[in-house]
Design an enzyme around this catalytic site. Structure first.
Site, PDB file in Angstrom:
ATOM      1  N   VAL A 116      23.570   1.669 104.903  1.00 45.49           N
ATOM      2  CA  VAL A 116      22.572   2.609 104.395  1.00 45.49           C
ATOM      3  C   VAL A 116      21.232   2.403 105.098  1.00 45.49           C
ATOM      4  O   VAL A 116      20.224   2.971 104.702  1.00 45.49           O
ATOM      5  CB  VAL A 116      22.410   2.449 102.858  1.00 45.49           C
ATOM      6  N   HIS A 132      28.229   5.675 102.487  1.00 45.44           N
ATOM      7  CA  HIS A 132      27.627   5.121 101.268  1.00 45.44           C
ATOM      8  C   HIS A 132      26.191   5.591 101.075  1.00 45.44           C
ATOM      9  O   HIS A 132      25.460   4.997 100.280  1.00 45.44           O
ATOM     10  CB  HIS A 132      27.703   3.589 101.293  1.00 45.44           C
ATOM     11  N   CYS A 143      16.752  17.768  88.995  1.00 47.85           N
ATOM     12  CA  CYS A 143      17.060  19.047  89.656  1.00 47.85           C
ATOM     13  C   CYS A 143      18.050  18.899  90.806  1.00 47.85           C
ATOM     14  O   CYS A 143      18.497  19.899  91.371  1.00 47.85           O
ATOM     15  CB  CYS A 143      15.767  19.711  90.149  1.00 47.85           C
ATOM     16  N   GLY A 200      32.274  -5.336 111.863  1.00 40.50           N
ATOM     17  CA  GLY A 200      31.323  -5.926 110.915  1.00 40.50           C
ATOM     18  C   GLY A 200      31.505  -5.502 109.471  1.00 40.50           C
ATOM     19  O   GLY A 200      30.540  -5.382 108.741  1.00 40.50           O
ATOM     20  N   ASN A 226      34.881  -8.969 114.392  1.00 37.95           N
ATOM     21  CA  ASN A 226      34.299  -9.674 113.245  1.00 37.95           C
ATOM     22  C   ASN A 226      34.365 -11.175 113.524  1.00 37.95           C
ATOM     23  O   ASN A 226      35.395 -11.658 113.988  1.00 37.95           O
ATOM     24  CB  ASN A 226      35.102  -9.338 111.967  1.00 37.95           C
TER      25      ASN A 226
END
Ligand code: OAD
Length: 260
Positions: A116, A132, A143, A200, A226
């Protein structure tokens, strides 16, 4: 969004194979990249589940749920205001840039990120879905307006929409569905992809964690990057152990000596 690990990793995880992975990527016409918090770790954004992960200090059910927001919106907003402030100081790293270069080079490409933080867009990624949500968007609980908002701070917490209702972060919380259009695009790309690059992520949070399996069932070659094994590692065609900012530039064509 739910956090579950139902697939056990077989013991024969492959740690070599970087050259083959790079060759597959060079030959691919259609690529899906799935990223998680680890891709931003080298930019200074904390991950969620590592030894210094955010969920060690904070209990998700206290902060990242609709119930937590209903109970104490100020507390939830204090956490998100702190995260916005710390992420605002972070810059994209070589892994974000390598993924932006793939986007620019390939005829068919989609980046599905669980992050994010907005760093992929800052690095230049264009064909992207934020599964996400984003720290940099607000959604009105009254609203329903959605607004981009990169303010460094708010005059009051919790902030309010001009309609008078509370803004919430436009982020998917535990127990909430993912944005339908983003999810559909990601699964369509998974079914089309020649190669899926999974970077990751602990591969624990569904439905995002299902994307590589969907792609593999449809014939895609799955590459995981990873430093640690994950539930995906034993299922991926190759699982490369290392840091994204080192391995991704190597995979997309520069610094091949870094590949295992
Ligand atoms: P996690 O914190 O669960 O996993 C981060 C992964 O990154 C781990 O597997 C690490 O081993 C790996 N990692 C750490 N440093 C790395 C590096 N330098 N290069 C490559 N990988 C590295 O984060 P996510 O899988 O993204 O949801 O978590 C999924 C979701 O759970 C998040 O999107 C978040 C959380 O609930 C929301 O906030 C909505």
């Amino acid at each position: 969004m739910s956090d579950e690990s139902t697939r056990a990793a077989p013991a024969d995880v492959r740690l070599d194979g970087g050259e083959e992975a790079a060759a597959r990527l060079r030959a691919a016409r259609s690529v899906l990249a799935l990223t998680g918090a680890g891709v931003s770790a080298e930019s200074g954004v904390p991950t969620f589940r590592g030894p210094e992960g955010l969920w060690r200090e904070f209990r998700p059910e206290h902060l990242a749920t609709p119930e937590a927001f209903a109970r104490d919106p100020k507390l939830v907003w204090e956490w998100y205001a702190w995260r916005r402030e710390s992420v605002a100081a972070c810059r994209p790293n070589a892994a974000h840039r390598a993924l932006a270069a793939l986007d620019a080079a390939l005829p068919s490409f989609l980046l599905a990120t669980q992050n994010v933080d907005g760093l992929h867009a800052l690095a230049g990624s264009r064909r992207m879905v934020e599964l996400h949500g984003s720290l940099w968007r607000l959604r009105c609980t009254g609203c329903g307006t959605v607004a981009d908002d990169r303010r460094a701070s708010f005059p009051e917490l919790p902030p309010r929409c001009p309609c008078g209702a509370l803004w919430r972060p436009d982020i998917v919380w535990f127990g909430e569905p993912l944005p339908a259009t983003a999810l559909e695009r990601a699964f369509a790309a998974a079914r089309e992809a020649d190669v899926v690059l999974v970077v990751g992520t602990s591969s624990l949070v569904y439905p995002a964690a299902a994307l590589p399996y969907t792609a593999q069932s449809a014939g895609a070659y799955v590459i995981e990057v990873n430093p640690e094994p994950t539930p995906l590692s034993g299922h991926a065609d190759v699982s490369l152990r290392g840091r994204a900012a080192l391995l991704l530039p190597a995979l997309v064509g520069r610094g091949a000596e870094a590949l295992p």
